[in-house]
Scaffold this motif. Structure first.
Motif, PDB file in Angstrom:
ATOM      1  N   ILE A 118       0.819  -1.221   0.000  1.00 21.10           N
ATOM      2  CA  ILE A 118       0.000   0.000   0.000  1.00 21.10           C
ATOM      3  C   ILE A 118       0.852   1.269   0.000  1.00 21.10           C
ATOM      4  O   ILE A 118       0.313   2.359  -0.164  1.00 21.10           O
ATOM      5  N   ARG A 150      -0.501   4.971  -0.959  1.00 16.63           N
ATOM      6  CA  ARG A 150      -0.754   5.352  -2.354  1.00 16.63           C
ATOM      7  C   ARG A 150      -2.009   6.213  -2.491  1.00 16.63           C
ATOM      8  O   ARG A 150      -2.007   7.225  -3.198  1.00 16.63           O
ATOM      9  N   ASP A 151      -3.093   5.842  -1.804  1.00 16.88           N
ATOM     10  CA  ASP A 151      -4.341   6.603  -1.914  1.00 16.88           C
ATOM     11  C   ASP A 151      -4.146   8.054  -1.489  1.00 16.88           C
ATOM     12  O   ASP A 151      -4.751   8.971  -2.068  1.00 16.88           O
ATOM     13  N   GLY A 155      -3.786  11.153  -4.203  1.00 12.89           N
ATOM     14  CA  GLY A 155      -5.062  11.819  -3.994  1.00 12.89           C
ATOM     15  C   GLY A 155      -4.917  13.156  -3.300  1.00 12.89           C
ATOM     16  O   GLY A 155      -4.459  14.143  -3.907  1.00 12.89           O
ATOM     17  N   ARG A 235      -5.370   5.600   4.240  1.00  9.03           N
ATOM     18  CA  ARG A 235      -6.348   5.404   3.175  1.00  9.03           C
ATOM     19  C   ARG A 235      -7.627   6.187   3.439  1.00  9.03           C
ATOM     20  O   ARG A 235      -8.345   6.552   2.499  1.00  9.03           O
ATOM     21  N   GLU A 236      -7.935   6.425   4.712  1.00  4.07           N
ATOM     22  CA  GLU A 236      -9.172   7.091   5.089  1.00  4.07           C
ATOM     23  C   GLU A 236      -8.863   8.312   5.946  1.00  4.07           C
ATOM     24  O   GLU A 236      -7.793   8.422   6.536  1.00  4.07           O
ATOM     25  N   ASN A 238      -8.018  11.174   5.215  1.00  2.00           N
ATOM     26  CA  ASN A 238      -6.715  11.715   4.827  1.00  2.00           C
ATOM     27  C   ASN A 238      -6.807  13.079   4.146  1.00  2.00           C
ATOM     28  O   ASN A 238      -5.902  13.469   3.413  1.00  2.00           O
TER      29      ASN A 238
END
Length: 277
Positions: A118, A150-151, A155, A235-236, A238
């Motif tokens: 990840i 990565r997210d 992002g 991932r969340e 963020n």
């Protein structure tokens, strides 16, 4: 030729990347190393590097008006001087075979990122904040990257880098000084059952541009001469939050170890010309 020089204190030619030639205050540790990165004989930016965590504490650079394009054809490099005082100050491309034993104790290598799933290599001094090809190329050293989810990297954090690039392109008239850093909480990436890379909990960044367009729209003008942001490397949840530099400093004092005197920019970026205006 690319180069990096490990210094006890930054030389005058390397202090040009720091507002008023002053490093962020309150971040000194005995195992942190000051690196001045050279490329083709010219200094490009500076880094405070943690040789135990194998990630930078921060990278400090001057923003260059940029079209935002990346330079993806550059080999990743490492810093010989982090491993031995007699090492060349020239960066060296990472070897294609697993012959890292001579320098991997002091810094990250590509193998550390190879099976992280990840996480990916996230630059603190992003190539898209530089204009000239050589300035962009100089950002491709593993002492300028940290494990970013990565997210988050592609992002919210990437969008923040775009936002800052557009803002400084359009409204900063003089030199913009940027410091981008990390906080950690003990989580690590392991390789062969050995802790190799600290995983940043937050990525933070702040800029200082004392000479700016006073006729800019208020929404942008209110973010000068200095502004800052942080985002959770996850991932969340963020989302990157923008704030004043003082608010960021207060936040970092709560979530990481810095001294009570911690200050990112000398005199809070209160340059006389800015104050007079």
């Amino acid at each position: 030729m690319a180069g990096a020089e490990v210094q006890e204190s930054f030389s005058p030619e390397c202090k040009q990347f720091l507002y008023m030639g002053t490093v962020p205050r309150g971040l000194e540790e005995h195992h942190f190393k000051k690196i001045c990165h050279f490329y083709n004989g010219k200094p490009r930016f500076v880094t405070l590097y943690d040789i135990f965590s194998h990630i930078p504490v921060y990278s400090a650079y001057t923003f260059k008006r940029s079209d935002g394009l990346k330079k993806a054809d550059v080999p990743w490099m490492y810093e010989p001087q982090l491993s031995t005082a007699s090492g060349s100050r020239d960066m060296q491309p990472l070897p294609s075979e697993n012959v890292h034993k001579s320098f991997e104790d002091a810094q990250a290598v590509l193998d550390d990122y190879s099976n992280t799933v990840i996480f990916e290599r996230g630059q603190l001094n992003p190539d898209e904040h530089q204009a000239e090809p050589e300035d962009k190329a100089a950002t491709y050293t593993l002492t300028n990257v940290v494990p970013q989810v990565r997210d988050f990297n592609i992002g919210p954090w990437k969008e923040h880098e775009h936002t800052i690039r557009r803002r400084l392109n359009n409204y900063c008239r003089g030199t913009a000084f940027v410091v981008t850093g990390t906080t950690t909480s003990g989580q690590t990436i392991r390789r062969h059952s050995i802790n190799r890379l600290s995983i940043p909990t937050y990525i933070w960044s702040a800029y200082c541009c004392a000479d700016f367009d006073h006729n800019a729209p208020y929404a942008e003008r209110s973010k000068f001469p200095a502004f800052a942001a942080h985002g959770l490397n996850d991932r969340e949840n963020n989302k990157v939050q923008e704030m004043t530099v003082q608010q960021l400093e207060d936040f970092l004092k709560k979530v990481t170890y810095v001294s009570p005197s911690f200050q990112i920019f000398y005199d809070n970026c209160a340059f006389p010309s800015s104050a007079n205006n």
